[in-house]
Enzyme design. Structure first.
Site, mmCIF file in Angstrom:
data_model
loop_
_atom_site.group_PDB
_atom_site.id
_atom_site.type_symbol
_atom_site.label_atom_id
_atom_site.label_comp_id
_atom_site.label_asym_id
_atom_site.label_seq_id
_atom_site.Cartn_x
_atom_site.Cartn_y
_atom_site.Cartn_z
ATOM 1 N N GLU A 11 0.574 -0.696 0.068
ATOM 2 C CA GLU A 11 0.035 0.258 0.349
ATOM 3 C C GLU A 11 1.258 0.805 -0.041
ATOM 4 O OE1 GLU A 11 -3.277 0.906 2.197
ATOM 5 O OE2 GLU A 11 -1.848 1.847 3.279
ATOM 6 N N TYR A 139 -12.527 -5.379 10.112
ATOM 7 C CA TYR A 139 -10.954 -5.340 10.762
ATOM 8 C C TYR A 139 -10.728 -6.182 11.810
ATOM 9 C CZ TYR A 139 -12.162 -0.499 8.661
ATOM 10 O OH TYR A 139 -12.310 -0.037 7.947
ATOM 11 N N HIS A 143 -13.777 -3.017 14.373
ATOM 12 C CA HIS A 143 -14.405 -1.490 13.683
ATOM 13 C C HIS A 143 -14.918 -1.135 14.954
ATOM 14 C CE1 HIS A 143 -15.503 1.800 11.839
ATOM 15 N NE2 HIS A 143 -14.902 2.167 11.060
ATOM 16 N N GLN A 170 -7.698 -4.017 8.605
ATOM 17 C CA GLN A 170 -6.967 -3.526 9.134
ATOM 18 C C GLN A 170 -5.033 -4.257 9.832
ATOM 19 O OE1 GLN A 170 -6.002 -0.710 9.682
ATOM 20 N NE2 GLN A 170 -7.599 0.361 11.753
ATOM 21 N N GLN A 206 6.641 7.132 14.112
ATOM 22 C CA GLN A 206 5.179 6.049 13.780
ATOM 23 C C GLN A 206 4.273 5.185 14.787
ATOM 24 O OE1 GLN A 206 6.558 2.846 11.205
ATOM 25 N NE2 GLN A 206 5.405 2.160 10.708
HETATM 26 P P1 FAD Z 1 -17.856 -0.051 6.541
HETATM 27 O O1 FAD Z 1 -17.997 -1.403 6.034
HETATM 28 O O2 FAD Z 1 -18.698 1.328 6.138
HETATM 29 O O3 FAD Z 1 -18.244 -0.130 8.387
HETATM 30 C C1 FAD Z 1 -17.777 1.136 8.763
HETATM 31 C C2 FAD Z 1 -19.249 0.716 10.087
HETATM 32 O O4 FAD Z 1 -20.229 0.858 10.216
HETATM 33 C C3 FAD Z 1 -18.643 -0.910 11.165
HETATM 34 O O5 FAD Z 1 -18.462 -0.353 12.121
HETATM 35 C C4 FAD Z 1 -19.879 -1.629 10.773
HETATM 36 O O6 FAD Z 1 -19.833 -2.517 11.662
HETATM 37 C C5 FAD Z 1 -20.752 -0.489 10.316
HETATM 38 N N1 FAD Z 1 -21.922 -0.850 9.656
HETATM 39 C C6 FAD Z 1 -21.435 -1.192 8.301
HETATM 40 N N2 FAD Z 1 -22.829 -1.295 7.619
HETATM 41 C C7 FAD Z 1 -23.638 -0.789 8.200
HETATM 42 C C8 FAD Z 1 -25.101 -0.855 8.192
HETATM 43 N N3 FAD Z 1 -26.111 -0.978 7.617
HETATM 44 N N4 FAD Z 1 -25.323 -0.304 10.106
HETATM 45 C C9 FAD Z 1 -25.045 -0.100 10.466
HETATM 46 N N5 FAD Z 1 -24.064 -0.310 10.662
HETATM 47 C C10 FAD Z 1 -22.875 -0.620 9.835
HETATM 48 N N6 FAD Z 1 -9.608 5.532 4.846
HETATM 49 C C11 FAD Z 1 -9.389 6.519 4.200
HETATM 50 O O7 FAD Z 1 -9.778 7.701 4.023
HETATM 51 N N7 FAD Z 1 -8.711 6.787 2.894
HETATM 52 C C12 FAD Z 1 -8.001 5.615 2.574
HETATM 53 O O8 FAD Z 1 -7.622 5.107 2.029
HETATM 54 C C13 FAD Z 1 -8.238 4.277 3.479
HETATM 55 N N8 FAD Z 1 -7.680 2.861 3.058
HETATM 56 C C14 FAD Z 1 -8.421 2.027 4.065
HETATM 57 C C15 FAD Z 1 -7.548 0.498 3.799
HETATM 58 C C16 FAD Z 1 -7.557 -0.816 4.702
HETATM 59 C C17 FAD Z 1 -7.294 -1.936 4.392
HETATM 60 C C18 FAD Z 1 -8.616 0.068 5.691
HETATM 61 C C19 FAD Z 1 -8.945 -1.578 6.189
HETATM 62 C C20 FAD Z 1 -9.357 0.951 6.367
HETATM 63 C C21 FAD Z 1 -9.079 2.125 5.740
HETATM 64 N N9 FAD Z 1 -9.171 3.112 5.217
HETATM 65 C C22 FAD Z 1 -9.305 4.400 4.480
HETATM 66 C C23 FAD Z 1 -9.799 3.919 6.919
HETATM 67 C C24 FAD Z 1 -11.790 3.370 6.740
HETATM 68 O O9 FAD Z 1 -12.721 4.446 5.912
HETATM 69 C C25 FAD Z 1 -12.261 3.745 8.515
HETATM 70 O O10 FAD Z 1 -11.971 2.333 9.083
HETATM 71 C C26 FAD Z 1 -13.544 4.132 8.172
HETATM 72 O O11 FAD Z 1 -14.191 4.187 9.497
HETATM 73 C C27 FAD Z 1 -14.359 2.344 7.546
HETATM 74 O O12 FAD Z 1 -14.593 2.716 6.776
HETATM 75 P P2 FAD Z 1 -15.168 1.156 5.621
HETATM 76 O O13 FAD Z 1 -15.048 1.093 4.090
HETATM 77 O O14 FAD Z 1 -14.378 -0.074 6.714
HETATM 78 O O15 FAD Z 1 -16.705 1.242 6.649
#
Ligand code: FAD
Length: 287
Positions: A11, A139, A143, A170, A206
């Site tokens: 990454e 996660y 999360h 994560q 870091q």
């Molecule tokens: P989601 O999958 O939407 O989940 C977020 C939360 O909502 C979780 O607690 C989940 O359980 C809950 N949830 C999901 N669906 C529902 C529903 N229908 N109703 C109620 N609750 C629900 N961030 C950036 O800004 N830029 C990046 O480039 C970036 N890269 C990343 C790469 C990786 C590998 C990872 C693991 C994270 C990255 N992130 C990045 C961070 C990420 O954007 C955050 O962790 C964010 O808070 C959650 O994103 P998600 O897509 O996992 O969210």
């Protein structure tokens, strides 16, 4: 028994546009020798223009270096029109893999209302541009917004069913937590490949950032001892941090993990060091 060879991927993050791209292009060129399975490019959740940053780097990785690439796309601060425009920009440069993300909610910055969760983005892209391959984030230790891991895995299952072909985790420092998460995913019927996110800790800043931002991530005693012992000894901290990451990777590969995704922090020496130590594990089938 002959198993599937695991993948090693990297990454990187785009630099602040005010700083310019020269250094990251050089870094990527030097990563090319390591033949990663893919390089993913992060995207700013709110600060920078994704087409000028993430799409620009993904274009370079895919078209100039001929390495498969995944563009990250956090959507909570984007409208449907903005996402459509980014999809068109990715189409123009022939990049068709997206890590579909919600993005973190920034305090005092109101989200747009089009994409509340990553699943909303996945459903939208499936409808608008079904030729894109979609990957999701997951996660192993839950999360931070989730009330518990069960609820998190239930929503993860919905995310995968909406159309993810694989997941990237994560970062974590305790492989046992990852294996436990893998088992729970199997029980929940999540059967796509899960790539394990590994971040080598190589300097004090870091480490301090990590301690501040990743409070729900378990730091095993062996790992905390490294941070404590070498807090003021940069060379030893780097050596021990790299050795710890290599130890995690060897364990993951021997336990048939689908792949290791290295959070390189744009540091080519880190990528080279890890690659040198583990390359024979990644380019052969396990027998
Ligand atoms: P989601 O999958 O939407 O989940 C977020 C939360 O909502 C979780 O607690 C989940 O359980 C809950 N949830 C999901 N669906 C529902 C529903 N229908 N109703 C109620 N609750 C629900 N961030 C950036 O800004 N830029 C990046 O480039 C970036 N890269 C990343 C790469 C990786 C590998 C990872 C693991 C994270 C990255 N992130 C990045 C961070 C990420 O954007 C955050 O962790 C964010 O808070 C959650 O994103 P998600 O897509 O996992 O969210």
């Amino acid at each position: 028994m002959v198993g599937q060879s695991p993948s090693l991927s990297f990454e990187v993050f785009p630099p602040n546009p005010a700083v310019g791209n020269e250094k990251i292009f050089q870094t990527l060129k030097e990563m090319q020798d390591l033949a990663p399975h893919f390089i993913s490019v992060t995207a700013s959740n709110n600060k920078f223009n994704i087409e000028e940053t993430t799409v620009r780097l993904a274009d370079y990785i895919h078209n100039d270096l001929s390495i498969p690439t995944i563009a990250h796309l956090p959507a909570v601060y984007l409208t449907k029109d903005m996402v459509s425009s980014i999809l068109q920009a990715l189409d123009r440069v022939d990049v068709h893999k997206i890590l579909a993300l919600r993005g973190d909610i920034i305090p005092d910055v109101a989200p747009k209302n089009d994409f509340r969760y990553a699943t909303d983005l996945i459903e939208f892209i499936r409808q608008e541009a079904p030729h894109f391959e979609l990957i999701g984030a997951c996660y192993p230790e839950g999360h931070p917004d989730s009330p518990n891991q069960i609820s998190d895995i239930q929503y993860l299952k919905k995310k995968v069913d909406a159309g993810c072909s694989s997941l990237i985790t994560q970062l974590f420092f305790d492989n046992e937590r990852f294996y436990d998460f893998q088992d729970k995913c199997v029980l929940a019927g999540i059967d796509v490949p899960i790539y394990a996110g590994i971040m080598p800790i190589i300097n004090r800043n870091q480490a301090l950032r990590l301690l501040k931002t990743c409070e729900n991530i378990h730091l095993p005693r062996k790992f905390r001892a490294i941070l404590n012992k070498y807090e003021n000894d940069a060379a030893s901290l780097r050596a021990a941090g790299l050795a710890y990451a290599i130890d995690q990777i060897v364990d993951l590969v021997t336990q048939d993990t689908d792949g290791v995704h290295l959070y390189t922090m744009n540091n080519v020496e880190t990528a080279h060091h890890i690659h040198q130590a583990t390359k024979d594990l990644f380019h052969k089938s396990i027998t």
